[in-house]
Design a protein around this motif. Structure first.
Motif, short mmCIF file in Angstrom:
data_model
loop_
_atom_site.label_atom_id
_atom_site.label_comp_id
_atom_site.label_asym_id
_atom_site.label_seq_id
_atom_site.Cartn_x
_atom_site.Cartn_y
_atom_site.Cartn_z
N ARG A 1 34.60 30.99 42.36
CA ARG A 1 35.70 30.07 42.63
C ARG A 1 36.83 30.31 41.62
NH1 ARG A 1 33.40 25.31 44.72
NH2 ARG A 1 32.13 25.30 42.84
N GLN A 2 36.45 30.49 40.37
CA GLN A 2 37.45 30.73 39.34
C GLN A 2 38.18 32.06 39.58
OE1 GLN A 2 38.22 28.47 36.84
NE2 GLN A 2 39.98 29.82 36.54
N ARG A 3 37.41 33.04 39.99
CA ARG A 3 37.98 34.34 40.30
C ARG A 3 39.05 34.19 41.40
NH1 ARG A 3 33.23 38.68 41.32
NH2 ARG A 3 32.59 38.22 39.19
N PHE A 4 38.71 33.39 42.41
CA PHE A 4 39.62 33.17 43.52
C PHE A 4 40.90 32.45 43.07
CE2 PHE A 4 41.06 30.26 46.95
CZ PHE A 4 41.47 31.20 47.88
N VAL A 5 40.73 31.41 42.27
CA VAL A 5 41.89 30.67 41.77
C VAL A 5 42.79 31.60 40.97
CG1 VAL A 5 42.64 28.84 40.17
CG2 VAL A 5 40.73 28.42 41.74
#
Lengths: 252, 317
Positions: B227-231
């Motif tokens: 999720r952090q990677r996506f953000v």
């Protein structure tokens, strides 16, 4: 009409069939009877939209009034459309969609095969490219007509009803008029009236294999060449044209 | 567990630890098989149900080119569905059984598709954000321990990255377009941002499946990490479009070299997963109707194939 106007009109007839049928197939999205058909219907629809783009783009250039494929697709009202009445008929059930498709695919196959010899180079190239796609479309729809006709009692009844329901829309496809005559005389178009015999052979053999009755020629309706459509087309266009009409300045 | 099973399981795990792929005929623990069936069928269902929100705009695509691109995309998704169902079938479950689980509500699909597509920019947002989030997940799955799934993901990822680009291109056009188009684009990110973040699932600490799946290398990266990677990848893209990410806590963190951001509304997440989102019932009903309504067609195809088989046999006799 001058030569360009005649060619423009002729190209609309060819392109509008593709645009409207592509739109009808798009309506199937997410509702097909089996996942494989979900793909096939999108695939055939995509081919048709692609053909429509080539033909309407060319029509716009021939017209020379600055209209592109989208102006032609999204800013013409019902009576300016030249697609066959058959094409705009609602999808109905899967049998009706496949019957409509088979009737048209066989016609378009013969028509585009002849158009590959058109003296108009652009048109002959479009026809040659499309013919490969249509060959697949025809096989796909004919196979379904046969499968459903010779499947179960229920599918047989549905397919027979579909053929019966659409039969009267067929004669219009083979009509000649001044535009068609002029295009034949110029070596650009093809005489669709002479395609009827081969079309009949194709259809007869499909219907026989499908164990379906060829309906009697007891009725026919016409009018698409003059923009006299069924009431269905208006709703199709209202949906299809909504965005560009609502926001005419927008580029998408 | 008896001794034999323990030995088998030990061998299985050491194979996984050695980064070898598990293939359909290999021994595997029941739970591993079950987890994969659940995950792969859920993935396949998501591809199929995911056609519906896009289909909602297919007939209203604003140009012939956009219509053609969307049709190609939807066709790809159907293809992914087929591919994934086939991959799941290698685990001994049939497509019909998987459909049955979907239609009865037992199997899930990605909750994101229970949100409605309300304007054309939603189609852009789905490509950009939803497919973008899906790719982030799926790239990690390309190294999944189960061979057929890993290989399916490699193929799927290639097509998905094309989908994401076309989605972003729609957003570019819209956010550089008229006032109304910009509003549509902003409205779309407002509605899709948080649901896209929810696609990565619960926080690691609350995720039932994560730890075992990591050991089995079905999952290689945790929900929160993905999720952090996506953000981190997506916020600069939103900036470039001139769109505002609907999160007032969003801020660049120099120290971690990544974005800090707010908290997902987990009540909403649970509510939609539980079947109570705006479109849950409708989506499922559409799928049921298509399946039930298509039964006579499938029956006919089967009956015809039987007849043909018999004819061939009679002919040969």
């Amino acid at each position: 009409m001058n030569d360009n106007e005649i060619l423009f009109e002729y190209l609309l007839r060819l392109g509008d069939n593709c645009a409207i049928l592509g739109q009808r197939l798009a309506e199937w999205c997410g509702k097909a009877p089996v996942l494989e058909e979900e793909l096939a219907l999108m695939n055939v629809g995509l081919d048709l939209v692609g053909q429509a783009r080539l033909l309407l783009d060319y029509a716009g250039k021939v017209e020379g009034a600055g209209r592109d494929e989208d102006q032609l697709a999204f800013f013409r009202d019902t009576q300016e459309w030249r697609n066959f009445l058959l094409i705009e008929q609602p999808n109905g059930d899967f049998a009706k969609t496949m019957a409509r498709q088979m009737i048209f695919d066989c016609f378009q196959y013969l028509q585009f095969e002849a158009l590959t010899a058109s003296k108009d180079k652009t048109l002959s190239e479009i026809a040659a490219k499309s013919l490969k796609e249509i060959t697949y479309h025809r096989r796909h729809s004919s196979n379904w007509v046969i499968r459903l006709g010779d499947g179960t009692d229920e599918s047989h009844a549905k397919m027979q009803a579909a053929i019966d329901e659409l039969w009267g829309f067929i004669p219009e496809m083979f009509d000649m008029d001044a535009v068609e005559d002029a295009m034949v005389a110029a070596g650009i178009g093809t005489d669709v009236s002479v395609l009827r015999a081969r079309w009949d052979d194709m259809i007869n053999s499909i219907l026989t294999e499908a164990t379906l009755q060829r309906p009697e020629d007891t009725w026919s309706v016409r009018g698409s060449r003059e923009g006299k459509h069924s009431e269905h087309l208006g709703f199709l266009l209202a949906e299809m044209q909504f965005l560009p009409r609502a926001y005419p300045d927008a580029k998408w | 567990m008896d001794e034999v099973d323990m030995e088998l399981e030990k061998a299985f795990q050491s194979k996984i630890d050695a980064e070898l792929k598990i293939e359909p005929k290999d021994w595997m623990p029941d739970a591993y098989r079950k987890t994969l069936v659940r995950q792969m069928s859920q993935h396949a269902h998501s591809e199929v149900v995911g056609m519906l929100p896009e289909g909602n705009w297919l007939t209203r695509a604003p140009s012939l080119k956009r219509k053609a691109i969307l049709m190609a995309k939807i066709q790809d998704e159907g293809g992914h569905g087929l591919y994934l169902y086939s991959a799941a079938e290698t685990l001994g479950v049939s497509r019909d059984e998987m459909y049955e689980q979907l239609h009865s509500g037992k199997a899930k699909y990605s909750s994101i598709f229970n949100y409605p597509t309300l304007n054309w920019a939603d189609i852009g947002a789905i490509g950009w954000l939803v497919d973008g989030a899906a790719i982030t997940n799926q790239i990690a799955l390309c190294r999944c321990s189960y061979g057929p799934y890993a290989r399916a993901m490699v193929k799927v990822c290639k097509e998905e990255s094309f989908h994401q680009r076309q989605g972003y291109e729609i957003m570019m056009n819209m956010s550089n377009g008229t006032k109304e188009q910009k509003e549509m684009a902003q409205d779309a990110i407002n509605r899709w941002w948080w649901p896209a973040l929810m696609m990565f699932g619960p926080h690691d600490k609350n995720s039932d499946h994560t730890s075992q799946s990591m050991t089995w290398k079905i999952k290689r990266t945790s929900n929160d990490e993905l999720r952090q990677r996506f953000v981190d990848a997506t916020v600069p893209q939103a900036d470039y479009l001139g769109l505002t990410v609907p999160d007032d806590k969003l801020a660049w963190n120099e120290e971690t070299q990544s974005y800090d951001w707010g908290e997902i509304d987990w009540d909403e997440f649970r509510n939609v997963v539980a079947g109570n989102g705006l479109c849950n019932r409708e989506r499922l009903q559409t799928r049921r109707d298509a399946h039930d309504g298509g039964k006579w067609v499938r029956d006919a195809a089967l009956a015809y194939a039987e007849k043909q088989k018999k004819r061939m046999a009679d002919k040969a006799a």
